[in-house]
Scaffold this motif. Sequence first.
Motif, PDB file in Angstrom:
ATOM      1  N   LEU A 153       0.816  -1.207   0.000  1.00  0.00           N
ATOM      2  CA  LEU A 153       0.000   0.000   0.000  1.00  0.00           C
ATOM      3  C   LEU A 153       0.855   1.264   0.000  1.00  0.00           C
ATOM      4  CD1 LEU A 153      -3.004   0.924   0.141  1.00  0.00           C
ATOM      5  CD2 LEU A 153      -2.709   1.077   2.622  1.00  0.00           C
ATOM      6  N   LEU A 154       1.972   1.210   0.692  1.00  0.00           N
ATOM      7  CA  LEU A 154       2.806   2.406   0.859  1.00  0.00           C
ATOM      8  C   LEU A 154       4.134   2.281   0.128  1.00  0.00           C
ATOM      9  CD1 LEU A 154       2.059   2.986   4.649  1.00  0.00           C
ATOM     10  CD2 LEU A 154       0.886   3.957   2.660  1.00  0.00           C
ATOM     11  N   SER A 155       4.151   1.520  -0.957  1.00  0.00           N
ATOM     12  CA  SER A 155       5.397   1.288  -1.696  1.00  0.00           C
ATOM     13  C   SER A 155       5.959   2.553  -2.335  1.00  0.00           C
ATOM     14  CB  SER A 155       5.169   0.233  -2.778  1.00  0.00           C
ATOM     15  OG  SER A 155       4.168   0.667  -3.690  1.00  0.00           O
ATOM     16  N   ASN A 156       5.105   3.540  -2.620  1.00  0.00           N
ATOM     17  CA  ASN A 156       5.568   4.769  -3.273  1.00  0.00           C
ATOM     18  C   ASN A 156       5.813   5.910  -2.302  1.00  0.00           C
ATOM     19  OD1 ASN A 156       5.414   3.651  -5.904  1.00  0.00           O
ATOM     20  ND2 ASN A 156       3.200   3.990  -5.925  1.00  0.00           N
ATOM     21  N   THR A 157       5.595   5.661  -1.021  1.00  0.00           N
ATOM     22  CA  THR A 157       5.791   6.729  -0.038  1.00  0.00           C
ATOM     23  C   THR A 157       6.832   6.319   1.001  1.00  0.00           C
ATOM     24  OG1 THR A 157       3.894   5.878   1.225  1.00  0.00           O
ATOM     25  CG2 THR A 157       3.479   7.688  -0.317  1.00  0.00           C
ATOM     26  N   GLY A 158       6.444   5.416   1.874  1.00  0.00           N
ATOM     27  CA  GLY A 158       7.275   4.997   2.994  1.00  0.00           C
ATOM     28  C   GLY A 158       6.399   4.847   4.221  1.00  0.00           C
ATOM     29  N   ASP A 219       9.971   9.288   2.830  1.00  0.00           N
ATOM     30  CA  ASP A 219      11.387   9.051   2.542  1.00  0.00           C
ATOM     31  C   ASP A 219      11.634   7.747   1.783  1.00  0.00           C
ATOM     32  OD1 ASP A 219      10.803   7.256   4.505  1.00  0.00           O
ATOM     33  OD2 ASP A 219      12.332   7.933   5.939  1.00  0.00           O
ATOM     34  N   GLY A 220      10.555   7.042   1.404  1.00  0.00           N
ATOM     35  CA  GLY A 220      10.734   5.830   0.625  1.00  0.00           C
ATOM     36  C   GLY A 220      11.324   4.665   1.384  1.00  0.00           C
ATOM     37  N   ARG A 221      11.191   4.661   2.697  1.00  0.00           N
ATOM     38  CA  ARG A 221      11.752   3.575   3.492  1.00  0.00           C
ATOM     39  C   ARG A 221      10.676   2.938   4.373  1.00  0.00           C
ATOM     40  NH1 ARG A 221      17.002   3.309   2.708  1.00  0.00           N
ATOM     41  NH2 ARG A 221      17.248   1.682   4.284  1.00  0.00           N
ATOM     42  N   LEU A 222      10.862   1.666   4.648  1.00  0.00           N
ATOM     43  CA  LEU A 222       9.989   0.931   5.557  1.00  0.00           C
ATOM     44  C   LEU A 222      10.750   0.715   6.854  1.00  0.00           C
ATOM     45  CD1 LEU A 222       7.464  -0.767   6.242  1.00  0.00           C
ATOM     46  CD2 LEU A 222       8.625  -2.731   5.207  1.00  0.00           C
ATOM     47  N   ARG A 223      10.289   1.389   7.910  1.00  0.00           N
ATOM     48  CA  ARG A 223      10.934   1.255   9.220  1.00  0.00           C
ATOM     49  C   ARG A 223       9.957   0.612  10.197  1.00  0.00           C
ATOM     50  NH1 ARG A 223      12.783   6.377   7.610  1.00  0.00           N
ATOM     51  NH2 ARG A 223      15.054   6.477   7.322  1.00  0.00           N
ATOM     52  N   ILE A 224      10.408  -0.453  10.849  1.00  0.00           N
ATOM     53  CA  ILE A 224       9.576  -1.188  11.802  1.00  0.00           C
ATOM     54  C   ILE A 224      10.278  -1.193  13.141  1.00  0.00           C
ATOM     55  CG2 ILE A 224       8.377  -3.363  12.251  1.00  0.00           C
ATOM     56  CD1 ILE A 224       8.790  -4.033   9.270  1.00  0.00           C
ATOM     57  N   THR A 225       9.550  -0.805  14.173  1.00  0.00           N
ATOM     58  CA  THR A 225      10.117  -0.831  15.530  1.00  0.00           C
ATOM     59  C   THR A 225       9.210  -1.641  16.439  1.00  0.00           C
ATOM     60  OG1 THR A 225       8.987   1.217  16.171  1.00  0.00           O
ATOM     61  CG2 THR A 225      11.190   1.440  15.222  1.00  0.00           C
ATOM     62  N   ASP A 235      14.778  -0.035   2.098  1.00  0.00           N
ATOM     63  CA  ASP A 235      14.395   0.871   1.026  1.00  0.00           C
ATOM     64  C   ASP A 235      13.223   0.259   0.264  1.00  0.00           C
ATOM     65  OD1 ASP A 235      15.060   3.172  -0.878  1.00  0.00           O
ATOM     66  OD2 ASP A 235      15.080   1.425  -2.211  1.00  0.00           O
ATOM     67  N   MET A 236      12.128   1.009   0.081  1.00  0.00           N
ATOM     68  CA  MET A 236      10.937   0.486  -0.582  1.00  0.00           C
ATOM     69  C   MET A 236      11.217   0.072  -2.024  1.00  0.00           C
ATOM     70  SD  MET A 236       8.069   0.168   1.091  1.00  0.00           S
ATOM     71  CE  MET A 236       7.017   0.779   2.409  1.00  0.00           C
ATOM     72  N   HIS A 237      12.063   0.838  -2.711  1.00  0.00           N
ATOM     73  CA  HIS A 237      12.384   0.497  -4.090  1.00  0.00           C
ATOM     74  C   HIS A 237      13.100  -0.846  -4.146  1.00  0.00           C
ATOM     75  CE1 HIS A 237      14.598   0.540  -7.928  1.00  0.00           C
ATOM     76  NE2 HIS A 237      13.557   1.229  -8.370  1.00  0.00           N
ATOM     77  N   PHE A 238      14.028  -1.043  -3.237  1.00  0.00           N
ATOM     78  CA  PHE A 238      14.733  -2.337  -3.189  1.00  0.00           C
ATOM     79  C   PHE A 238      13.764  -3.460  -2.827  1.00  0.00           C
ATOM     80  CE2 PHE A 238      16.730  -5.556  -0.491  1.00  0.00           C
ATOM     81  CZ  PHE A 238      17.656  -6.088  -1.384  1.00  0.00           C
ATOM     82  N   GLY A 242      14.051  -4.769  -6.178  1.00  0.00           N
ATOM     83  CA  GLY A 242      15.460  -5.124  -6.074  1.00  0.00           C
ATOM     84  C   GLY A 242      15.763  -6.610  -6.209  1.00  0.00           C
ATOM     85  N   ARG A 243      14.722  -7.428  -6.205  1.00  0.00           N
ATOM     86  CA  ARG A 243      14.964  -8.867  -6.263  1.00  0.00           C
ATOM     87  C   ARG A 243      15.338  -9.290  -7.685  1.00  0.00           C
ATOM     88  NH1 ARG A 243       9.857  -7.666  -6.755  1.00  0.00           N
ATOM     89  NH2 ARG A 243       8.489  -8.797  -8.219  1.00  0.00           N
ATOM     90  N   PRO A 244      16.209 -10.276  -7.821  1.00  0.00           N
ATOM     91  CA  PRO A 244      16.523 -10.787  -9.165  1.00  0.00           C
ATOM     92  C   PRO A 244      15.332 -11.543  -9.738  1.00  0.00           C
ATOM     93  CG  PRO A 244      17.564 -12.134  -7.478  1.00  0.00           C
ATOM     94  CD  PRO A 244      16.984 -10.951  -6.771  1.00  0.00           C
TER      95      PRO A 244
END
Length: 615
Positions: A153-158, A219-225, A235-238, A242-244
Amino acid sequence: PVDMLPEGVLHPKRVMKGAVAGIRDYGNKMGIPTVNGAIGFDKGYVCNPLVYAGCIGLMRWTHYIKSPKPGDLIVLAGGRTGRDGIHGVTFASLELTPESEIVSATAVQIGDPITEKKLFDALLRLRDKDDKPLYTAITDCGGGGLSSAIGELLSNTGAEVWLEKVPLKYRGLKPWEIWISESQERMIITVPPKNLKKVLKIFEVEGCEATVIGRVTQDGRLRITHHGKLICDLDMHFLHRGRPKVKRYATYHPPSEKPINLEIKDLKDVFIKVLSDLNVASKEWIVRQYDHEVQGNTVLKPLHGPGYGHGDAAIIKPLENSWRGIVISCGVNPRYHKNPYKMAQSAIDEAIRNNVAVGGWRISLLDNFSWGSPEKPELMGALVEACRACYETAKAFSTPFISGKASLYNEYIVEGSSISIPSTLLITALGIIGDVRKAVSMDLKEEGSPLYLVGETRDELGGSILHRVLDVEGGVIPALNPQKARKWYHRIVRAIESGFVLSSHDLSEGGLGVCISEMCIGGVIGAEIYLDRVLREPTYMPWYKVLFSESNSRILLEIDADKEDDFLSLMEDVPVSKIGITGGRSLLFKVEENPLLEMSVEELGRIWKEPFNWW
């Protein structure tokens, strides 16, 4: 027989009853009508039974929204999170073994329809309370749980996610378990801070739990605490790109298909076997357990006529101020899997012609693929062929695929050998009928009505019910000419809209013999059928083939006798043959006025209903 089941496998009857009970208990309690479906049996599913479920909703397109904004809050609503369903989606892609019922028990989710109903009602209020929804995006927690719901859902934001905020069914869950649990009845919505108070109040009023578990970032990142400890920072783009890419190898060798001639010594005995086959027999025992009238919008129900024949499609009238309806139908025939291209074409054609048979048009499609391991080149090749058929056939019919799903690795290991299910493709068709008052059902309506068969009958019995009951392999699997079929179907819909058609039924499993039997059973009216008048190729085809051929794109119509000339004028350049007339209390098949087979409608009904007479 029980003693023939592989170790760790439940008896198919037990599995089927459990699946029926699950659909019944969840759908009925949710207040959702179960209006259409199909049930099939094959030895190939003994170790890997398949259950499909679909749902259709209606909303104003102006209320569709999926645009989360940085600063929005991530709200988890619905059921609590537990260990049930962990690795559920990966379990579905594993080869099963006798130990699977023990080692994978927690992969199965535990459903709670009451919680789902509360969640559903709250979401409708969030959607419709103001001129636009109170949320900016919404998605369900399906395969992968929060990981896929939030990640996609948040792949384009973070996103920032605070796992300690997630409501749990019980203490002791580790952060990774919370993150990937597939516990049911959960939704993720993103809510602007200014709307949060309204949103939480609506959930409270509906008795549904809702909790803020994070916020949308930019910021395009997924941070979980978890209690302040950083668990994940990706990084959301990765994460998404980013997978082969995986390489698969496909091979395909078209099967040899040649007509087979059988020696049928007792046609009545064979007819009874076909009519009582589990894939053909009445499923009334199952249908009666489902509420197909809740909400009061069901126009064409699953059972038709005083004899309770099975309909081709269901029709619902969702709008109070309109006579337009939605037509729901499906098509599936895994017995054709040896030619995956023809199997896919046949499933699409069956779904479409079931829709057409009641008056549906402007059709869209959904696909559900269930396959073995794509790492086996021959199965990958079959999948490629089926996909090619879907693409080419949908284009020819002008019926877009609007949704779908695939389940791979449906295999079971027995004594070191891997057994794959029959490659299976379920097609669901959604059509529109302009006026539900003009819809037709499949049960015969009057005595003295002419019966017309639209379409061409060919020597196509490969994978047929006839071959199944006689334990015969080979034969020609039904082919399809979608360009011709589309023209025929358009004329049939026009005939229905014009009021020429009294009843209509498609020819599928069991061919003409089963089709007219079901129409007679539904209407409790007999018929005389002249097999020599059926348009067929080749013309010297044995009569049992005319009776049981499963050629595609055929529909049997009962025509209003007073409008027969108008009907024939409309169908002028369409292959249509007058093959009989309704009347009496028996079904009689003739060849050039000579009786071939006769059975009373009462006997037909008893034979057809006996296999599932489990009351």
